[in-house]
Scaffold this motif. Structure first.
Motif, PDB file in Angstrom:
ATOM      1  N   MET A   1       0.845  -1.209   0.000  1.00  0.00           N
ATOM      2  CA  MET A   1       0.000   0.000   0.000  1.00  0.00           C
ATOM      3  C   MET A   1       0.872   1.249   0.000  1.00  0.00           C
ATOM      4  SD  MET A   1      -3.176   0.258  -0.288  1.00  0.00           S
ATOM      5  CE  MET A   1      -3.635   1.790   0.518  1.00  0.00           C
ATOM      6  N   ALA A   3       2.026   4.821   1.057  1.00  0.00           N
ATOM      7  CA  ALA A   3       1.832   5.502   2.336  1.00  0.00           C
ATOM      8  C   ALA A   3       2.207   6.960   2.193  1.00  0.00           C
ATOM      9  CB  ALA A   3       2.693   4.836   3.405  1.00  0.00           C
ATOM     10  N   LEU A  71       8.620   8.240 -14.376  1.00  0.00           N
ATOM     11  CA  LEU A  71       7.582   7.757 -13.464  1.00  0.00           C
ATOM     12  C   LEU A  71       7.043   6.400 -13.908  1.00  0.00           C
ATOM     13  CD1 LEU A  71       5.627  11.034 -12.641  1.00  0.00           C
ATOM     14  CD2 LEU A  71       7.597  10.020 -11.477  1.00  0.00           C
ATOM     15  N   LEU A  74       9.961   3.883 -12.673  1.00  0.00           N
ATOM     16  CA  LEU A  74      10.751   4.362 -11.538  1.00  0.00           C
ATOM     17  C   LEU A  74      11.484   3.242 -10.789  1.00  0.00           C
ATOM     18  CD1 LEU A  74      11.594   6.891 -10.054  1.00  0.00           C
ATOM     19  CD2 LEU A  74       9.422   6.885  -8.822  1.00  0.00           C
ATOM     20  N   ALA A  96      11.971   5.023   3.857  1.00  0.00           N
ATOM     21  CA  ALA A  96      10.545   4.977   3.533  1.00  0.00           C
ATOM     22  C   ALA A  96       9.844   6.277   3.898  1.00  0.00           C
ATOM     23  CB  ALA A  96       9.879   3.797   4.252  1.00  0.00           C
ATOM     24  N   VAL A 252      12.964  10.168  -4.539  1.00  0.00           N
ATOM     25  CA  VAL A 252      13.148   9.125  -5.559  1.00  0.00           C
ATOM     26  C   VAL A 252      12.826   9.606  -6.973  1.00  0.00           C
ATOM     27  CG1 VAL A 252      12.850   7.104  -4.075  1.00  0.00           C
ATOM     28  CG2 VAL A 252      10.831   8.244  -5.022  1.00  0.00           C
ATOM     29  N   ASP A 303      11.344   8.176   0.009  1.00  0.00           N
ATOM     30  CA  ASP A 303       9.962   8.048  -0.478  1.00  0.00           C
ATOM     31  C   ASP A 303       9.105   9.136   0.185  1.00  0.00           C
ATOM     32  OD1 ASP A 303       7.303   7.442  -0.964  1.00  0.00           O
ATOM     33  OD2 ASP A 303       7.546   5.279  -0.809  1.00  0.00           O
ATOM     34  N   ARG A 306       5.955   9.884  -1.720  1.00  0.00           N
ATOM     35  CA  ARG A 306       6.035   9.958  -3.175  1.00  0.00           C
ATOM     36  C   ARG A 306       5.349   8.766  -3.843  1.00  0.00           C
ATOM     37  NH1 ARG A 306       9.663  12.907  -0.884  1.00  0.00           N
ATOM     38  NH2 ARG A 306      10.562  14.738  -1.883  1.00  0.00           N
ATOM     39  N   SER A 307       5.414   7.598  -3.213  1.00  0.00           N
ATOM     40  CA  SER A 307       4.741   6.444  -3.827  1.00  0.00           C
ATOM     41  C   SER A 307       3.229   6.652  -3.832  1.00  0.00           C
ATOM     42  CB  SER A 307       5.119   5.138  -3.119  1.00  0.00           C
ATOM     43  OG  SER A 307       4.934   5.238  -1.730  1.00  0.00           O
ATOM     44  N   LEU A 310       2.545   8.860  -6.756  1.00  0.00           N
ATOM     45  CA  LEU A 310       2.681   8.069  -7.988  1.00  0.00           C
ATOM     46  C   LEU A 310       1.439   7.203  -8.241  1.00  0.00           C
ATOM     47  CD1 LEU A 310       4.706   7.327 -10.275  1.00  0.00           C
ATOM     48  CD2 LEU A 310       5.449   5.414  -8.846  1.00  0.00           C
ATOM     49  N   ALA A 311       0.785   6.789  -7.158  1.00  0.00           N
ATOM     50  CA  ALA A 311      -0.369   5.900  -7.305  1.00  0.00           C
ATOM     51  C   ALA A 311      -1.582   6.611  -7.892  1.00  0.00           C
ATOM     52  CB  ALA A 311      -0.732   5.290  -5.944  1.00  0.00           C
ATOM     53  N   ARG A 316       0.074  12.209 -10.248  1.00  0.00           N
ATOM     54  CA  ARG A 316       1.504  11.889 -10.291  1.00  0.00           C
ATOM     55  C   ARG A 316       2.324  12.900 -11.078  1.00  0.00           C
ATOM     56  NH1 ARG A 316       0.740   6.596 -13.975  1.00  0.00           N
ATOM     57  NH2 ARG A 316       0.156   5.794 -11.928  1.00  0.00           N
TER      58      ARG A 316
ATOM     59  N   SER B   8      13.458  -1.767   3.992  1.00  0.00           N
ATOM     60  CA  SER B   8      12.956  -0.480   3.497  1.00  0.00           C
ATOM     61  C   SER B   8      13.094  -0.393   1.980  1.00  0.00           C
ATOM     62  CB  SER B   8      13.724   0.685   4.127  1.00  0.00           C
ATOM     63  OG  SER B   8      13.260   0.888   5.423  1.00  0.00           O
ATOM     64  N   LEU B  11      10.368  -2.458   0.650  1.00  0.00           N
ATOM     65  CA  LEU B  11       9.098  -1.787   0.923  1.00  0.00           C
ATOM     66  C   LEU B  11       8.850  -0.671  -0.099  1.00  0.00           C
ATOM     67  CD1 LEU B  11       6.726  -1.366   2.997  1.00  0.00           C
ATOM     68  CD2 LEU B  11       8.206   0.315   4.100  1.00  0.00           C
ATOM     69  N   ILE B  12       9.863   0.171  -0.297  1.00  0.00           N
ATOM     70  CA  ILE B  12       9.701   1.310  -1.215  1.00  0.00           C
ATOM     71  C   ILE B  12       9.513   0.818  -2.651  1.00  0.00           C
ATOM     72  CG2 ILE B  12      10.865   3.321  -2.221  1.00  0.00           C
ATOM     73  CD1 ILE B  12      12.299   3.612   0.533  1.00  0.00           C
ATOM     74  N   ARG B  15       6.061  -0.532  -3.029  1.00  0.00           N
ATOM     75  CA  ARG B  15       5.040   0.528  -3.121  1.00  0.00           C
ATOM     76  C   ARG B  15       5.045   1.182  -4.498  1.00  0.00           C
ATOM     77  NH1 ARG B  15       6.359   3.846   2.426  1.00  0.00           N
ATOM     78  NH2 ARG B  15       5.216   2.531   3.881  1.00  0.00           N
ATOM     79  N   LEU B  16       6.247   1.441  -5.010  1.00  0.00           N
ATOM     80  CA  LEU B  16       6.341   2.099  -6.319  1.00  0.00           C
ATOM     81  C   LEU B  16       5.807   1.187  -7.423  1.00  0.00           C
ATOM     82  CD1 LEU B  16       9.867   3.794  -5.981  1.00  0.00           C
ATOM     83  CD2 LEU B  16       7.634   4.913  -5.800  1.00  0.00           C
ATOM     84  N   ALA B  18       3.547  -1.146  -7.052  1.00  0.00           N
ATOM     85  CA  ALA B  18       2.089  -1.197  -6.901  1.00  0.00           C
ATOM     86  C   ALA B  18       1.448   0.061  -7.482  1.00  0.00           C
ATOM     87  CB  ALA B  18       1.721  -1.362  -5.424  1.00  0.00           C
ATOM     88  N   ALA B  19       2.140   1.200  -7.305  1.00  0.00           N
ATOM     89  CA  ALA B  19       1.577   2.477  -7.746  1.00  0.00           C
ATOM     90  C   ALA B  19       1.440   2.559  -9.266  1.00  0.00           C
ATOM     91  CB  ALA B  19       2.448   3.627  -7.244  1.00  0.00           C
ATOM     92  N   ILE B  20       2.297   1.832  -9.985  1.00  0.00           N
ATOM     93  CA  ILE B  20       2.206   1.887 -11.453  1.00  0.00           C
ATOM     94  C   ILE B  20       1.692   0.570 -12.021  1.00  0.00           C
ATOM     95  CG2 ILE B  20       3.928   3.695 -11.821  1.00  0.00           C
ATOM     96  CD1 ILE B  20       6.017   1.558 -12.273  1.00  0.00           C
ATOM     97  N   ASP B  22      -1.232  -0.417 -12.544  1.00  0.00           N
ATOM     98  CA  ASP B  22      -2.367  -0.300 -13.480  1.00  0.00           C
ATOM     99  C   ASP B  22      -1.883  -0.168 -14.918  1.00  0.00           C
ATOM    100  OD1 ASP B  22      -1.233   2.145 -12.978  1.00  0.00           O
ATOM    101  OD2 ASP B  22      -3.110   3.267 -13.109  1.00  0.00           O
TER     102      ASP B  22
END
Lengths: 469, 203
Positions: A1, A3, A71, A74, A96, A252, A303, A306-307, A310-311, A316, B8, B11-12, B15-16, B18-20, B22
């Motif tokens: 997820m 954050a 992006l 990334l 993070a 990032v 981060d 930023r994530s 980006l989501a 973004r 970390s 994790l980062i 997340r990144l 997952a964010a792209i 789609d």
């Protein structure tokens, strides 16, 4: 997820909503004079040097496309950057959020045994509140950019991305130096050259005797592992060259794919930001060079929300930002309120879209409204961030008071029913008789009209006029 | 500590990703901006001068005399290890860098270096740490920098400059002397870097 940036640390949230802070700023005549002069000057300079470049629009299109490409891939670019920096003798750390970044930097400084660091101005370290974290750990951070020094000595906050002390004039700066700069010559005048010379004398010994520096980064090249810092005064060169250890904290999104991509951004950035063909100094380094400069190099990839930005497929594009601050200088709202009213280290139009996304919209709910939607920021942006589109997009996500949704639903129903609408128009006309002309709506709807002009109801509605024909 | 850092990172990156997730369309970068141009020496002089660098256009045989004209007799200059001895006049004391400490460099009256590239449109000289340019600190601490540029090193714009430079060397791009615009946006020369920049352009 994804954050968002954690609350309670760093400087992304204000203590009060924008309208309240802006109202106070608007009452400060000195602030408005300083801002008006500064933004007009920089707009004129920037416009003149942009006009010299026949392919400015092609460069903007390329800059925007490179950022969109960044992006879109990334994760792979960051892994490539990590591999190249490591191969060149650097150490890469991943943070993070603000707390983790502050902990990493503090531990790195402690490991060197130094209780002082010299800093070159960096938005990322301001964002995470690094100075406060270092001070809490007993480490003294010394800001070496002249404007940051003015802010630090004045126990003040920065108000502009590029010229953080834009809200101060020379007389105020002289007063700050006389009050807070140890060893300052009491005969100091308020001539800019004299003030700059005082800062030079004050900082020289600190530069030469401090073994650790902290910087940000304007760009990092994934293909080669090269970092770049763009500056004017030489304080950046001092920080990047003299100490034994260099710690760079970078969001990032600052990575670019190839060495060649710098040819676009090194043309866009100085002209859009300071209005120069090129800034006086740009430093580029790849890992560690034996015998030249810091022999230990750490890169902290941040981060901190930023994530989450980006989501959001629309939002973004705020991550395209190269921190040039062109949008601030053309914004009629910024020009009148100054940067402090935005409550975040990212002020102005870009701050109004970036801060709420980094923190989650609920934590900065007034910022998407801190704009007239005039679009000047979109025209000025060298990487074509559609800030007005983003503002409207974010307004949709702001939690609205229940009363407002009820009123909007009632209005929609009324407009859907012609008889009701005609009756409502006739009723509105009664306000002329009730003597409320020019005073907005009565409570509880007065909140809506406090910040908006209410059109005066006409003597005769169009429907009435039409019916008579 | 190591375990924490690894997590970390994952994790980062997670997340990144997952964010792209789609799906994003591949982006084609339009490169129809100017990448070539003429290395116009007159324009270079104009642009350098505009940023308050002092420019001297001389033949290579006159470099030493030019340096002598800039620095007072008995001045001390720092020079990188590979700088041509023919560029230095007998009137100055040259300290050749063999690992000089910062205090000695800072105390010198000036520094003389060569350059790697000069950019016409932006009025920029770039040093890349080659033996005739030396460590980055040499051109930073003394208050006066004399930079000798050969005509063949001059390029039209930033794209051509990057094409000639190696990212694996430490690079310093210099456009005029150190300057700040932090006080009411007035440009003031000389904050922390050299307050005076002389460019000796060989042609």
């Amino acid at each position: 997820m994804p954050a968002t940036a954690p609350g309670g640390v760093g400087q992304l949230r204000g203590e009060e909503p924008f309208p309240a802070a802006a109202r106070r700023a608007l009452a400060d005549a000195q602030l408005r004079r300083n801002l008006g002069h500064a933004t007009a000057t920089i707009r004129a300079k920037s416009g003149a040097v942009i006009a010299e470049v026949p392919d400015w629009e092609q460069l903007r299109a390329a800059g925007s496309a490179i950022k969109a490409d960044v992006l879109a891939r990334l994760p792979e670019l960051l892994e490539q950057l990590e591999a190249r920096v490591t191969a060149a003798g650097g150490v890469v750390h991943w943070a993070a959020d603000a707390n983790e970044a502050n902990r990493i930097v503090t531990d790195l400084v402690r490991a060197t045994g130094s209780d002082r660091v010299i800093k070159v101005k960096s938005m990322a370290t301001q964002e995470i509140g690094l100075n406060e974290a270092l001070e809490a750990a007993g480490i003294i951070p010394v800001e070496t950019d002249l404007a940051e020094l003015i802010v630090q000595l004045g126990d003040d906050r920065p108000s502009h991305i590029l010229v953080p002390a834009i809200h101060r004039n020379r007389a105020e700066i002289r007063e700050i130096f006389l009050r807070a700069m140890p060893g300052v010559d009491r005969a100091l005048t308020d001539e800019p050259a004299d003030l700059a010379a005082a800062a030079r004398r004050f900082l020289r010994q600190t530069f030469l005797s401090t073994s650790v520096a902290v910087s940000g980064a304007n760009f990092a090249v994934a293909e080669t592992g090269t970092l770049a810092v763009v500056e004017s005064e030489g304080n950046g060169r001092m920080c990047l060259t003299l100490p034994e250890t260099l710690i760079t904290v970078m969001g990032v999104e600052k990575v670019v794919p190839t060495w060649r991509d710098l040819e676009v951004f090194l043309q866009l950035l100085p002209r859009a930001s300071t209005g120069e063909r090129m800034n006086p100094y740009t430093s580029m380094w790849t890992g560690v060079t034996p015998g030249d400069g810091p022999q230990a190099f750490h890169l902290v990839l941040l981060d901190n929300g930023r994530s989450a930005v980006l989501a959001d497929g629309v939002g973004r594009q705020a991550l395209h930002c190269i921190r040039c601050s062109a949008c601030l200088n053309v914004c009629p709202v910024y020009e009148r309120t100054g940067g402090h009213a935005y409550g975040s280290v990212y002020p102005g139009p870009i701050g109004a879209v970036l801060s709420p996304q980094l923190t989650g919209v609920a934590d900065n709910a007034s910022l998407p409204y801190a704009s007239s939607l005039c679009g000047a920021c979109y025209d000025a942006c060298p990487v074509k961030i559609n800030i007005p589109e983003l503002l409207v997009h974010l307004r949709d996500q702001v939690p609205h008071p229940r009363g407002e949704s009820v009123a909007m639903a009632a209005a929609a129903y009324t407009m859907d029913h012609p008889a009701l609408f005609a009756a409502a128009q006739r009723a509105a006309r009664l306000s002329r008789l009730a003597g409320r002309r020019g005073r907005g709506l009565p409570p509880p709807l007065s909140g809506w009209t406090a910040g908006r002009d209410l059109p005066e109801p006409p003597v005769e509605t169009f429907r009435e006029w039409w019916a008579k024909r | 500590m190591v375990g924490e850092a690894v997590s970390s990172r994952d994790l980062i990156l997670g997340r990144l990703r997952a964010a792209i997730a789609d799906g994003t369309d591949p982006v084609r970068v339009p490169r129809d901006y100017r990448r070539e141009g003429t290395a116009d020496l007159d324009l270079l002089v104009e642009r350098l001068t505009d940023y308050r660098a002092r420019v001297h256009r001389v033949p290579e045989t006159a470099v030493a005399d030019t340096v002598a004209g800039i620095l007072p007799a008995s001045a001390t200059v720092v020079v990188p290890p590979g700088l041509s001895a023919a560029w230095l006049p007998p009137t100055v004391t040259a300290l050749r860098d063999d690992g000089l400490d910062n205090a000695r460099i800072a105390a010198a009256d000036g520094v003389v270096t060569a350059a790697a590239v000069a950019v016409v449109e932006t009025g920029t000289v770039v040093l890349d740490g080659s033996p005739d340019q030396g460590r980055r600190v040499l051109s930073l601490l003394p208050d006066l920098h004399i930079c000798v540029v050969r005509a063949a090193q001059v390029v039209a714009g930033v794209p051509a400059a990057l094409g000639r430079l190696s990212p694996h060397r430490p690079l310093t791009w210099i456009s005029g002397p150190s300057a700040t615009s932090d006080i009411e946006l007035n440009r003031v020369e000389g904050v922390h870097g050299p307050r005076t920049l002389h460019v000796v352009l060989l042609s």
